[in-house]
Design a protein around this motif. Structure first.
Motif, short mmCIF file in Angstrom:
data_model
loop_
_atom_site.label_atom_id
_atom_site.label_comp_id
_atom_site.label_asym_id
_atom_site.label_seq_id
_atom_site.Cartn_x
_atom_site.Cartn_y
_atom_site.Cartn_z
N SER A 1 34.60 36.35 41.15
CA SER A 1 34.76 37.80 41.09
C SER A 1 35.27 38.23 39.72
CB SER A 1 35.71 38.28 42.18
OG SER A 1 37.01 37.75 41.97
N GLN A 2 35.06 39.50 39.38
CA GLN A 2 35.54 40.05 38.12
C GLN A 2 36.28 41.36 38.41
OE1 GLN A 2 32.97 40.00 34.68
NE2 GLN A 2 31.49 38.66 35.69
N THR B 1 42.87 34.13 45.22
CA THR B 1 42.25 33.46 46.36
C THR B 1 40.85 32.97 46.06
OG1 THR B 1 41.49 35.60 47.21
CG2 THR B 1 43.64 34.80 47.99
N GLU B 2 40.35 33.28 44.88
CA GLU B 2 39.04 32.80 44.44
C GLU B 2 39.01 32.79 42.91
OE1 GLU B 2 35.82 35.44 45.36
OE2 GLU B 2 37.09 37.22 45.19
N ASP B 3 38.06 32.09 42.34
CA ASP B 3 37.91 32.11 40.88
C ASP B 3 37.69 33.56 40.44
OD1 ASP B 3 36.38 29.04 39.70
OD2 ASP B 3 38.03 29.37 41.09
N THR B 4 38.49 33.98 39.46
CA THR B 4 38.48 35.39 39.09
C THR B 4 38.55 35.54 37.57
OG1 THR B 4 39.67 35.95 41.13
CG2 THR B 4 39.62 37.63 39.39
N GLN C 1 48.50 29.59 34.20
CA GLN C 1 47.54 28.63 33.66
C GLN C 1 46.17 29.27 33.77
OE1 GLN C 1 48.65 25.09 36.04
NE2 GLN C 1 49.04 24.13 34.08
N CYS C 2 45.50 29.41 32.64
CA CYS C 2 44.25 30.16 32.64
C CYS C 2 43.31 29.62 31.57
CB CYS C 2 44.52 31.64 32.42
SG CYS C 2 45.37 31.99 30.86
N GLU C 3 42.12 30.19 31.56
CA GLU C 3 41.11 29.86 30.56
C GLU C 3 40.70 31.15 29.87
OE1 GLU C 3 36.68 27.75 30.30
OE2 GLU C 3 37.47 28.48 32.21
N THR C 4 40.88 31.22 28.57
CA THR C 4 40.48 32.42 27.84
C THR C 4 38.99 32.38 27.57
OG1 THR C 4 41.05 31.38 25.74
CG2 THR C 4 42.74 32.74 26.78
N PHE D 1 40.97 32.88 35.83
CA PHE D 1 41.97 32.21 36.66
C PHE D 1 41.26 31.47 37.79
CE2 PHE D 1 44.31 35.64 34.65
CZ PHE D 1 45.50 35.03 34.30
N ALA D 2 41.60 30.20 37.95
CA ALA D 2 40.96 29.39 38.98
C ALA D 2 41.51 29.73 40.36
CB ALA D 2 41.18 27.90 38.69
N HIS D 3 40.77 29.34 41.37
CA HIS D 3 41.20 29.53 42.76
C HIS D 3 42.59 28.93 42.98
CE1 HIS D 3 41.34 29.32 47.11
NE2 HIS D 3 41.41 28.00 47.06
#
Length: 294
Positions: free
Chosen positions: A2-3, A33-36, A55-58, A88-90
């Motif tokens: 989701s975005q 609750t899900e990859d966002t 903890q995230c991925e830019t 952000f991962a699930h």
């Protein structure tokens, strides 16, 4: 996947800080609750952000992808409106407590480092000035906000009061750092490095050195380079190996020596020793014995 925009996160809160019409505080305490993917537009301003769990991925072009920002602060200057996208991962958690001040509110030099800091990413129009560990007293203020169960007007009052406390503490610490002469910092750092040399078994990090020196990672990295001409990591490796060579002249076991000088395993110690010295610790000890008997 989701975005969402930042404003659409269910835990997002935004209040005027009360200093003027533009200053604000933004709060997020969210478990995904899900990859966002979160898209956030930064209006021009000076941002002081405190991160709890994060903890995230830019996803911005030209940036480092994976980063652990747990318990870190970020000072960023946004010259022009800019957009950032973060994945952000699930089941990941994002806790942020961010204060925004208009560009004309405070003199930049009272907050930003006097010299270029450890810049994070090359996001267009954003000058990341500094990243570092959150001081304990500021972190306690932030945790009180993330854990706050107040609702309505009482919650708004509490969050705004804590934001002003965080800002006051941060500016005070920054002011103290700018008032400390570089010579005093280096003298204190020299004392800390001497302490490390007599306590090599401990797990030393740049953050722990900065804490003992009463400084921050940015200044410590600069001051170590000025003081000893190399990085802290290389300096620590070299003094550990030098101490190991001295102790190998004695009778302690190689396993114990590895522990004495700060290596968690004999295998790691032996591998690094051979890489740097050219022989294994046991071979080095044997060569010392042969020299003594010759």
């Amino acid at each position: 996947m989701s975005q969402h925009s930042l404003e659409n996160i269910s835990t997002f809160e935004h209040f005027n800080l009360g200093l003027d019409a533009q200053s604000s505080v933004r709060l997020v305490n969210h478990r995904f609750t899900e990859d966002t993917v979160i898209e956030h537009i930064y209006p021009p301003g000076l941002y002081i952000s405190m991160l709890g769990q994060c903890q995230c991925e830019t996803l911005n072009e030209g940036t480092d992808k994976q980063r652990n920002y747990n318990h870190q602060y970020v000072v960023a200057l946004v010259d022009q409106s800019s957009t950032s996208r973060i994945h952000f991962a699930h089941n990941s958690v994002w806790q942020t407590f961010a204060i925004m001040l208009p560009l004309n509110k405070l003199n930049e030099s009272s907050i930003l480092p006097k010299q270029p800091g450890n810049a994070l990413d090359a996001i267009p129009n954003i000058r990341f000035a500094e990243l570092g560990p959150i001081p304990a007293d500021i972190l306690r203020c932030c945790e009180a906000v993330w854990d706050c169960a107040f609702e309505g007007f009482e919650r708004e009052l509490f969050i705004k009061a804590k934001a002003q406390e965080v800002l006051a503490l941060f500016l005070h610490k920054r002011h103290e750092q700018h008032q400390v002469p570089a010579t005093s910092r280096i003298t204190q750092l020299s004392n800390v490095l001497s302490h490390i040399q007599t306590n090599l078994a401990q797990d030393w990090s740049l953050s722990s050195v900065a804490h003992m020196a009463g400084s921050n990672r940015t200044y410590v990295k600069q001051d170590i380079k000025e003081l000893i001409g190399t990085s802290f990591r290389d300096w620590l490796k070299n003094i550990r190996l030098e101490a190991a060579r001295e102790q190998l002249a004695g009778r302690e076991s190689i396993t114990q020596i590895a522990h004495n000088v700060g290596f968690k395993s004999q295998a790691h110690f032996a591998t690094l020793f051979k890489s740097e010295v050219g022989v294994t610790p046991s071979e080095y000890r044997q060569s010392l014995s042969m020299q003594r008997s010759a």
